[in-house]
Design an enzyme around this catalytic site. Structure first.
Site, mmCIF file in Angstrom:
data_model
loop_
_atom_site.group_PDB
_atom_site.id
_atom_site.type_symbol
_atom_site.label_atom_id
_atom_site.label_comp_id
_atom_site.label_asym_id
_atom_site.label_seq_id
_atom_site.Cartn_x
_atom_site.Cartn_y
_atom_site.Cartn_z
ATOM 1 N N GLY A 1 0.762 -1.251 0.000
ATOM 2 C CA GLY A 1 0.000 0.000 0.000
ATOM 3 C C GLY A 1 0.785 1.288 0.000
ATOM 4 O O GLY A 1 0.243 2.341 0.316
ATOM 5 N N SER B 1 1.865 8.396 1.551
ATOM 6 C CA SER B 1 1.078 7.224 1.969
ATOM 7 C C SER B 1 1.329 6.899 3.437
ATOM 8 O O SER B 1 2.469 6.965 3.918
ATOM 9 C CB SER B 1 1.487 5.998 1.142
ATOM 10 O OG SER B 1 1.204 6.185 -0.216
ATOM 11 N N ASN C 1 -1.484 -6.564 -7.793
ATOM 12 C CA ASN C 1 -2.872 -6.113 -7.769
ATOM 13 C C ASN C 1 -3.604 -7.119 -6.889
ATOM 14 O O ASN C 1 -3.692 -8.295 -7.245
ATOM 15 C CB ASN C 1 -3.446 -6.106 -9.191
ATOM 16 C CG ASN C 1 -4.917 -5.713 -9.194
ATOM 17 O OD1 ASN C 1 -5.532 -5.524 -8.144
ATOM 18 N ND2 ASN C 1 -5.486 -5.609 -10.391
ATOM 19 N N VAL C 2 -4.117 -6.663 -5.758
ATOM 20 C CA VAL C 2 -4.730 -7.611 -4.803
ATOM 21 C C VAL C 2 -6.001 -8.256 -5.358
ATOM 22 O O VAL C 2 -6.557 -9.155 -4.730
ATOM 23 C CB VAL C 2 -5.020 -6.950 -3.434
ATOM 24 C CG1 VAL C 2 -3.733 -6.599 -2.715
ATOM 25 C CG2 VAL C 2 -5.929 -5.743 -3.570
ATOM 26 N N ALA D 1 -12.187 2.721 -4.041
ATOM 27 C CA ALA D 1 -13.579 2.726 -4.511
ATOM 28 C C ALA D 1 -13.611 3.572 -5.777
ATOM 29 O O ALA D 1 -12.954 4.624 -5.820
ATOM 30 C CB ALA D 1 -14.506 3.320 -3.464
ATOM 31 N N TYR E 1 -17.994 9.889 3.149
ATOM 32 C CA TYR E 1 -17.150 8.681 3.149
ATOM 33 C C TYR E 1 -17.846 7.532 2.403
ATOM 34 O O TYR E 1 -17.193 6.631 1.868
ATOM 35 C CB TYR E 1 -16.804 8.287 4.580
ATOM 36 C CG TYR E 1 -15.551 7.455 4.694
ATOM 37 C CD1 TYR E 1 -14.322 7.928 4.212
ATOM 38 C CD2 TYR E 1 -15.578 6.188 5.272
ATOM 39 C CE1 TYR E 1 -13.169 7.159 4.318
ATOM 40 C CE2 TYR E 1 -14.424 5.423 5.387
ATOM 41 C CZ TYR E 1 -13.231 5.920 4.904
ATOM 42 O OH TYR E 1 -12.087 5.153 4.994
ATOM 43 N N LYS F 1 -15.133 -0.267 5.443
ATOM 44 C CA LYS F 1 -14.383 -0.270 6.711
ATOM 45 C C LYS F 1 -15.147 -1.044 7.788
ATOM 46 O O LYS F 1 -14.528 -1.686 8.643
ATOM 47 C CB LYS F 1 -14.087 1.164 7.172
ATOM 48 C CG LYS F 1 -13.141 1.932 6.241
ATOM 49 C CD LYS F 1 -11.823 1.213 5.980
ATOM 50 C CE LYS F 1 -10.817 2.074 5.252
ATOM 51 N NZ LYS F 1 -9.659 1.307 4.765
ATOM 52 N N ILE G 1 -5.924 11.985 7.222
ATOM 53 C CA ILE G 1 -4.576 12.414 6.833
ATOM 54 C C ILE G 1 -4.562 12.650 5.334
ATOM 55 O O ILE G 1 -5.097 11.841 4.571
ATOM 56 C CB ILE G 1 -3.546 11.326 7.243
ATOM 57 C CG1 ILE G 1 -3.423 11.327 8.770
ATOM 58 C CG2 ILE G 1 -2.202 11.539 6.581
ATOM 59 C CD1 ILE G 1 -2.473 10.325 9.332
ATOM 60 N N ARG G 2 -3.971 13.782 4.934
ATOM 61 C CA ARG G 2 -3.975 14.128 3.504
ATOM 62 C C ARG G 2 -3.053 13.197 2.710
ATOM 63 O O ARG G 2 -1.841 13.227 2.876
ATOM 64 C CB ARG G 2 -3.518 15.576 3.332
ATOM 65 C CG ARG G 2 -4.082 16.246 2.115
ATOM 66 C CD ARG G 2 -3.558 17.652 2.000
ATOM 67 N NE ARG G 2 -4.007 18.523 3.071
ATOM 68 C CZ ARG G 2 -5.185 19.122 3.091
ATOM 69 N NH1 ARG G 2 -6.034 18.946 2.095
ATOM 70 N NH2 ARG G 2 -5.534 19.894 4.102
ATOM 71 N N LEU H 1 -2.992 10.576 -1.226
ATOM 72 C CA LEU H 1 -3.583 10.430 -2.566
ATOM 73 C C LEU H 1 -5.029 9.924 -2.470
ATOM 74 O O LEU H 1 -5.935 10.454 -3.102
ATOM 75 C CB LEU H 1 -2.726 9.431 -3.346
ATOM 76 C CG LEU H 1 -2.796 9.442 -4.857
ATOM 77 C CD1 LEU H 1 -2.361 10.796 -5.394
ATOM 78 C CD2 LEU H 1 -1.866 8.355 -5.415
#
Ligand code: 0WD
Length: 279
Positions: free
Chosen positions: A22, A28, A79-80, A110, A170, A177, A206-207, A209
Site C-alpha cells: 500500500g 502514503s 494487484n490484490v 472505490a 465517506y 471499513k 490524513i492528507r 492520494l
C-alpha cells in the site's frame, strides 16, 4: 575503543521480517509506517500497483525511490484483485525471508463515481470492486501470511471511523471499513491459536492520494481541531508509532482490536463547549 550509545540501542523490530502493501507515494500512511519500522530495525519487502505501461513504470519507480535507499529486500507488482499476484508476493517472501513476522495491509479503493455517493445509488460493480480491494484483500493476505508465520506474527490493516459511524462523504468506503473491522475480528479469532495477531488501526484523517478523493475532506480536518479531546488532528508519525506498537512485541497480548489513533475524536457525541465550528 568505547561503545557509543547507538551501538547498544536495540530496535523494537530488530530481526523482524515483514511485507508492506500500500505505498503509493511519500504521503502514503504505509510509507510513514515503513520509515518507523526501518528505524527500529525491521527488514521488509514491498509491493506496488502494477504499471499499465511497462515502458513507463511510474508506480514502480515511485515506490523504489522510497524503499531502495532503506534496503528493501524486494519490490514487486501486486494487484490484490489477482490471486496469482498475491501468490507471487508470498512466494518471494518465503524465498527471501523463510518466515514472516509481520504484514502491513494499507490498501483501499472505490471507483470515484461510487465514492461520491449517495450510498444507496452505488453501482453493483463499484460495490463489488470496493469490497474486493478494500476488504477481501485482507483475507487473501492473511491466509497466505499465516502459512509463513508458524511461530506467530502480527498483521495490521488501516481503517477509519466511517466504518462505525456515518461520516458524510465517506459513503461506500464506510461500508468497506465496517466489513474490514469485522474481518479483523473473525480472522484474529481464526489465527489466534497460532499466535498470529490481527489488528486494525483506525486513523484520523490524513492528507494522502486516496483521501483527496473523499468529498469535504478539508472540512473533516478542521472538525478534528475543534471536536477531538486533544483539539487537534493526528500526525502521520503518530499513526506510524501506533503501528509500531501493534507490529512489535509491545502488543503481544492484543488481537482483534481496532485501535483508534484519532486524538480521541471517536469518543465524542457532541462538540466541546469551546468548539468554534463555523470558523
Ligand atoms: O485519511 C486517511 N488518509 C486515512 C486513510 C484515514 C484512515 C484510514 N486510511 C486508510 C485507507 O482507507 C487505506 O486503507 O489507510 C489506508 C492507506 O491509505 P492512504 O495512505 O491514505 O492512501 P494511498 O497513499 O493512496 O495508499 C492506498 C493504496 C493505493 O494507492 P492509490 O492511491 O494508487 O490507489 O492502496 C493501494 C495503492 O497503492 N491499492 C492497491 N494495491 C494493490 N492492489 C490496489 C489494488 N488493487 N488498489 C489500491
Amino acid at each position: 575503543m568505547g561503545i557509543g550509545k547507538g551501538d547498544l540501542a536495540m530496535g523494537l523490530m530488530d530481526g523482524k521480517k515483514g511485507l508492506v502493501f500500500g505505498i503509493a507515494n511519500d504521503h502514503s500512511i504505509a510509507w510513514a509506517i515503513t520509515e518507523r519500522l526501518h528505524q527500529e530495525g525491521a527488514v521488509m519487502g514491498f509491493t506496488h500497483l502494477p504499471d499499465r505501461d511497462p515502458a513507463s513504470p511510474k508506480m514502480e519507480r515511485r515506490v523504489r525511490k522510497l524503499v531502495d535507499p532503506i534496503g528493501a529486500k524486494f519490490v514487486k507488482p501486486c494487484n490484490v484483485q489477482v490471486d496469482e499476484d498475491l501468490d507471487r508476493i508470498f512466494e518471494a517472501a518465503k524465498e527471501t525471508f523463510g518466515e514472516l513476522d509481520f504484514v502491513v495491509h494499507s490498501i483501499a479503493y472505490a471507483p470515484i463515481d461510487d465514492l461520491k455517493g449517495p450510498v444507496h445509488k452505488c453501482s453493483r460493480a463499484g460495490f463489488l470492486q470496493s469490497m474486493e480491494i478494500s476488504v477481501y484483500s485482507l483475507l487473501g493476505v492473511c491466509t497466505r501470511a499465516q502459512a509463513l508465520m508458524p511461530n506467530g506474527g502480527s498483521i495490521i490493516t488501516l481503517s477509519y471511523l466511517g466504518g462505525e459511524k456515518v461520516i458524510p462523504g465517506y459513503n461506500v468506503m464506510g461500508l468497506c471499513k465496517s466489513a474490514l473491522e469485522s474481518a479483523t475480528e473473525y480472522v484474529a479469532h481464526e489465527l489466534g491459536r497460532q499466535q498470529v495477531r490481527v489488528n486494525a488501526l483506525s486513523a484520523g484523517p490524513i492528507r494522502t492520494l486516496s483521501s483527496s478523493a473523499v468529498k469535504d475532506f478539508d472540512s473533516m480536518l478542521k472538525i478534528y481541531d475543534a471536536m477531538a479531546p486533544l483539539r487537534r488532528n493526528v500526525t502521520m508519525e503518530e499513526v506510524a508509532k501506533s503501528a509500531l506498537y501493534l507490529l512489535s512485541d509491545l502488543s503481544t497480548g492484543v488481537t482483534g482490536e481496532t485501535l483508534h489513533v484519532d486524538s480521541g475524536y471517536h469518543i465524542m457525541g457532541a462538540p466541546p463547549a469551546d468548539a468554534k465550528l463555523d470558523e
